[in-house]
Design a protein around this motif. Structure first.
Motif, short mmCIF file in Angstrom:
data_model
loop_
_atom_site.label_atom_id
_atom_site.label_comp_id
_atom_site.label_asym_id
_atom_site.label_seq_id
_atom_site.Cartn_x
_atom_site.Cartn_y
_atom_site.Cartn_z
N THR A 74 -32.60 -26.82 -32.18
CA THR A 74 -33.69 -26.27 -31.38
C THR A 74 -33.49 -26.69 -29.92
O THR A 74 -32.47 -27.26 -29.56
CB THR A 74 -35.03 -26.79 -31.90
N SER A 75 -34.49 -26.42 -29.08
CA SER A 75 -34.41 -26.82 -27.68
C SER A 75 -34.41 -28.34 -27.53
O SER A 75 -34.05 -28.87 -26.49
CB SER A 75 -35.56 -26.22 -26.88
N ASP A 76 -34.83 -29.05 -28.57
CA ASP A 76 -34.70 -30.50 -28.64
C ASP A 76 -33.47 -30.79 -29.49
O ASP A 76 -33.46 -30.53 -30.69
CB ASP A 76 -35.95 -31.12 -29.28
N ALA A 77 -32.41 -31.30 -28.88
CA ALA A 77 -31.13 -31.48 -29.57
C ALA A 77 -31.23 -32.38 -30.80
O ALA A 77 -30.35 -32.34 -31.67
CB ALA A 77 -30.10 -32.06 -28.60
N ALA A 78 -32.30 -33.16 -30.90
CA ALA A 78 -32.46 -34.05 -32.05
C ALA A 78 -33.16 -33.37 -33.22
O ALA A 78 -33.33 -33.99 -34.28
CB ALA A 78 -33.24 -35.30 -31.63
N VAL A 79 -33.57 -32.12 -33.02
CA VAL A 79 -34.33 -31.41 -34.06
C VAL A 79 -33.60 -30.14 -34.47
O VAL A 79 -33.19 -29.34 -33.63
CB VAL A 79 -35.74 -31.05 -33.54
N ALA A 138 -45.02 -29.85 -30.17
CA ALA A 138 -44.00 -30.79 -29.70
C ALA A 138 -43.23 -30.24 -28.50
O ALA A 138 -42.23 -30.83 -28.09
CB ALA A 138 -43.03 -31.11 -30.83
N ASP A 139 -43.70 -29.10 -27.96
CA ASP A 139 -43.06 -28.46 -26.80
C ASP A 139 -41.61 -28.04 -27.08
O ASP A 139 -40.77 -28.03 -26.18
CB ASP A 139 -43.09 -29.39 -25.57
N ILE A 140 -41.33 -27.70 -28.32
CA ILE A 140 -40.04 -27.13 -28.69
C ILE A 140 -40.12 -25.62 -28.51
O ILE A 140 -41.14 -25.00 -28.83
CB ILE A 140 -39.67 -27.50 -30.14
N GLU A 141 -39.05 -25.01 -28.00
CA GLU A 141 -39.09 -23.59 -27.67
C GLU A 141 -39.37 -22.74 -28.91
O GLU A 141 -38.73 -22.89 -29.95
CB GLU A 141 -37.75 -23.15 -27.05
N VAL A 142 -40.32 -21.81 -28.74
CA VAL A 142 -40.71 -20.89 -29.81
C VAL A 142 -40.64 -19.47 -29.27
O VAL A 142 -41.00 -19.22 -28.12
CB VAL A 142 -42.15 -21.21 -30.31
N HIS A 143 -40.16 -18.55 -30.07
CA HIS A 143 -40.05 -17.16 -29.63
C HIS A 143 -41.45 -16.55 -29.48
O HIS A 143 -42.37 -16.91 -30.23
CB HIS A 143 -39.24 -16.35 -30.64
N PRO A 144 -41.64 -15.64 -28.51
CA PRO A 144 -42.96 -15.02 -28.32
C PRO A 144 -43.52 -14.37 -29.59
O PRO A 144 -44.74 -14.31 -29.79
CB PRO A 144 -42.70 -13.98 -27.23
N ARG A 145 -42.64 -13.87 -30.46
CA ARG A 145 -43.11 -13.23 -31.69
C ARG A 145 -43.12 -14.20 -32.86
O ARG A 145 -43.32 -13.80 -34.01
CB ARG A 145 -42.22 -12.03 -32.02
N GLY A 146 -42.95 -15.49 -32.59
CA GLY A 146 -43.02 -16.50 -33.62
C GLY A 146 -41.66 -16.96 -34.09
O GLY A 146 -40.68 -16.21 -34.06
#
Length: 271
Positions: free
Chosen positions: A137-142, A119-127
């Motif tokens: 999250t980076s999506d204010a609705a989630v 969903a193209d929500i920001e995820v940390h490189p280590r998961g």
């Protein structure tokens, strides 16, 4: 274990993957069973969620003095079995390998963040799904909580209590509140491979303008650190290695102003 040792005609060789408290306890348990133990830690230091660089290095010296080998900043990439399926060796990321008969994993959990990635929500490189203090999250609705959520420089909640705290924050935010998630309690006290280790509160000095008061004797294997607020008297956290007898009393003082000179809590008692 004894049957396998009898079959091979020698003592077994073991590797513990994961250098947290459980991993170090597992390594001590293997050694008690007569199995040569090696701890493999992906992070730069042992118990990286609880200990700073100096404390981690002192714990490492303790383990090595007991005959437990330690490899930090190392990742296991493959386990090699023989024809019967029994483990014979492990391979590391740098291409080297080690003969081994027993492998114990104490590496925690891996965040199932595929949905967020898709969903193209920001995820940390280590998961883990990156969240702010409101669990958004980076999506204010989630919002994200629990094991999948990633906060404070890649850290994830390792205990159920943290997930409950996140859930309360998320519920209040959904109702228009302003409650914030300030992190999980990573306090830990244990005797790992014969070494007393304790950490509590803001042990890694993440609070802005915090002050460290510490005492270190690497030769004796003793390390004591208190983390104080900017006023140099309010206790925020601490680390104890080699002698954790003060853990119970100090942990209850987190958030309180120390009445005595903070140095008196870490310096050795003179006879």
């Amino acid at each position: 274990m004894r049957t396998r040792s009898d079959e091979l005609g020698r003592s077994l060789r073991g590797v513990v993957v994961g250098g947290g408290p459980l991993g170090l306890e597992a390594a001590g348990a293997l050694q008690t069973m007569g199995i040569a133990a090696t701890v493999v830690q992906y992070a730069e230091r042992l118990m990286d969620a609880q200990l700073d660089v100096t404390a981690g290095s002192i714990v490492k010296r303790h383990l090595q003095a007991r005959g437990i080998a330690v490899r930090t900043a190392t990742r296991v990439t493959r386990i090699d079995p023989d024809e019967s399926g029994a483990v014979t060796a492990i391979e590391f990321q740098d291409g080297s390998f080690q003969r081994v008969d027993v492998v114990v994993f104490t590496v925690g959990m891996r965040a199932r963040d595929e949905l967020a990635r898709n969903a193209d929500i920001e995820v940390h490189p280590r998961g883990g799904v990156v969240i702010d203090e409101g669990c958004r999250t980076s999506d204010a609705a989630v919002l994200a909580i629990g094991d999948v959520a990633c906060f404070f420089e890649g850290r994830r909640a390792g205990r159920t209590g943290a997930a409950y705290d996140m859930a309360e924050v998320a519920a209040e935010r959904l109702l228009g509140g302003t409650r914030s998630f300030i992190g999980s309690d990573e306090s830990a006290a244990a005797t790992v491979a014969g070494v007393e280790v304790a950490s509590f509160g803001d042990a890694l000095t993440r609070t802005p303008d915090a002050v460290d008061v510490l005492y270190a004797d690497p030769v004796a294997g003793v390390y004591r650190k208190l983390v104080l607020a900017e006023d140099a008297h309010t206790l925020l956290g601490g680390i104890l290695v080699g002698d954790a007898s003060a853990y119970g009393a100090l942990r209850t003082l987190v958030g309180a102003r120390l009445e005595e000179d903070p140095a008196s809590y870490v310096l050795p008692v003179r006879g």
